[in-house]
Design a protein around this motif. Sequence first.
Motif, short mmCIF file in Angstrom:
data_model
loop_
_atom_site.label_atom_id
_atom_site.label_comp_id
_atom_site.label_asym_id
_atom_site.label_seq_id
_atom_site.Cartn_x
_atom_site.Cartn_y
_atom_site.Cartn_z
N PRO A 83 0.82 -1.22 0.00
CA PRO A 83 0.00 0.00 0.00
C PRO A 83 0.86 1.26 0.00
O PRO A 83 1.94 1.30 0.60
N LEU A 84 0.37 2.29 -0.65
CA LEU A 84 1.11 3.54 -0.78
C LEU A 84 1.02 4.38 0.48
O LEU A 84 -0.02 4.44 1.14
N CYS A 85 2.14 5.07 0.76
CA CYS A 85 2.18 6.01 1.87
C CYS A 85 2.96 7.24 1.41
O CYS A 85 4.19 7.28 1.53
N PRO A 86 2.28 8.26 0.86
CA PRO A 86 2.98 9.43 0.31
C PRO A 86 3.32 10.47 1.38
O PRO A 86 2.59 10.64 2.36
N ARG A 107 -3.30 10.35 -2.84
CA ARG A 107 -4.18 9.29 -2.38
C ARG A 107 -5.47 9.24 -3.21
O ARG A 107 -5.99 8.16 -3.51
N ALA A 137 -4.64 7.65 -6.48
CA ALA A 137 -4.49 6.21 -6.28
C ALA A 137 -5.85 5.53 -6.16
O ALA A 137 -6.08 4.46 -6.75
N LYS A 138 -6.77 6.14 -5.44
CA LYS A 138 -8.11 5.56 -5.30
C LYS A 138 -8.81 5.47 -6.64
O LYS A 138 -9.46 4.46 -6.96
N ARG A 144 -3.94 0.54 -3.92
CA ARG A 144 -4.12 0.50 -2.47
C ARG A 144 -3.28 1.58 -1.77
O ARG A 144 -2.14 1.84 -2.16
N THR A 145 -3.83 2.17 -0.74
CA THR A 145 -3.10 3.14 0.07
C THR A 145 -3.10 2.69 1.53
O THR A 145 -4.02 1.99 1.98
N GLU A 175 -3.04 6.73 7.44
CA GLU A 175 -2.32 8.00 7.56
C GLU A 175 -1.02 7.85 8.35
O GLU A 175 0.01 8.41 7.99
N CYS A 190 1.52 5.91 8.56
CA CYS A 190 2.25 4.82 7.92
C CYS A 190 3.70 5.23 7.68
O CYS A 190 4.07 6.39 7.83
N LEU A 198 4.45 6.32 -9.22
CA LEU A 198 3.66 5.10 -9.22
C LEU A 198 4.03 4.19 -10.39
O LEU A 198 3.64 3.03 -10.43
#
Length: 296
Positions: free
Chosen positions: A65-68, A86, A89-90, A95-96, A99, A101, A220
């Motif tokens: 999952p992404l965590c920007p 986010r 991505a959605k 997947r994210t 918060e 993370c 990404l």
Amino acid sequence: MMTTILLAMALSAGPAPAVVPPPAPVDQRELVVTGQRGPDRRSETFVDTIATPSQKDQIARFEDPLCPTSIGLAERDAAIVARRIRAVAKAADIRTARESCRPNLVILVVDDRARAIAHWQKTRPDFFDTLPKAEIAALANGDGPVAAWQIVRLKGADRRPVGRTEDGAVDYYVQNQVVPTRIGTTIQFEFGGAFLLVEASALRDMTLTQLADYAAMRTLARTDDGRGAAQAMPTILSLFGPGGAEAAPPSLTHWDLGFLAGLYRLDPAFRSNEQRKAIARVVRQHVGAARDDAED
């Protein structure tokens, strides 16, 4: 006497005139040529132009999952950019993480790219994990105010890590329980982290939405913004092109979103040629749906 008169009349008459037929009517209709239009190859061209493959020509992506996050932006601006990434991505079904993370997608805003990279090589070598020294040097010495890179990890079909030799070459191992096919492979490349570095002076004329969407397209997936800006289809990858933010789209386009959605929808074990075909199909669907919505 009568015979002479008749002979004279016959000589003076000559041959009978030919009968001329009336002209045929002219068909005023335009000439119509029928045929079949060739296939629309724009989606394939778009994918082939912007996608930069990893090793073995495979197009890598995140599996975790992404965590920007951002370093160098004001706190409020950094929060806006993270929320926008986010949201992108959605929309692309990526997947994210929650918060709170551990970041794996980092935007770095700096004054000077070469000086910043030299500093981080000493203080944060994890930023460049798995990158060969020549590639790090190219990032530092490259032209323009922006650079992007990913930490690419090689895993087997069961997602177990595959080792590398000291010089960075892939150290393959055989998985007897998995048989490769024409469209599938027993190894796959995925991102352990992704970075976008931007010099602060280049941000003056752009919006936070443009920055976030550009960052999404550069982190990404491994994409080439120079080639992207040069091709015909609209893309946020033109943000740092000749026309700058003013000439670039205000956000990512349907072409961009279709590319990301296609990449994260496909089977990661696909071989490169099947990856490109699958992504192009999704791009075509997104662009076609957007066109239909505009016509309604």
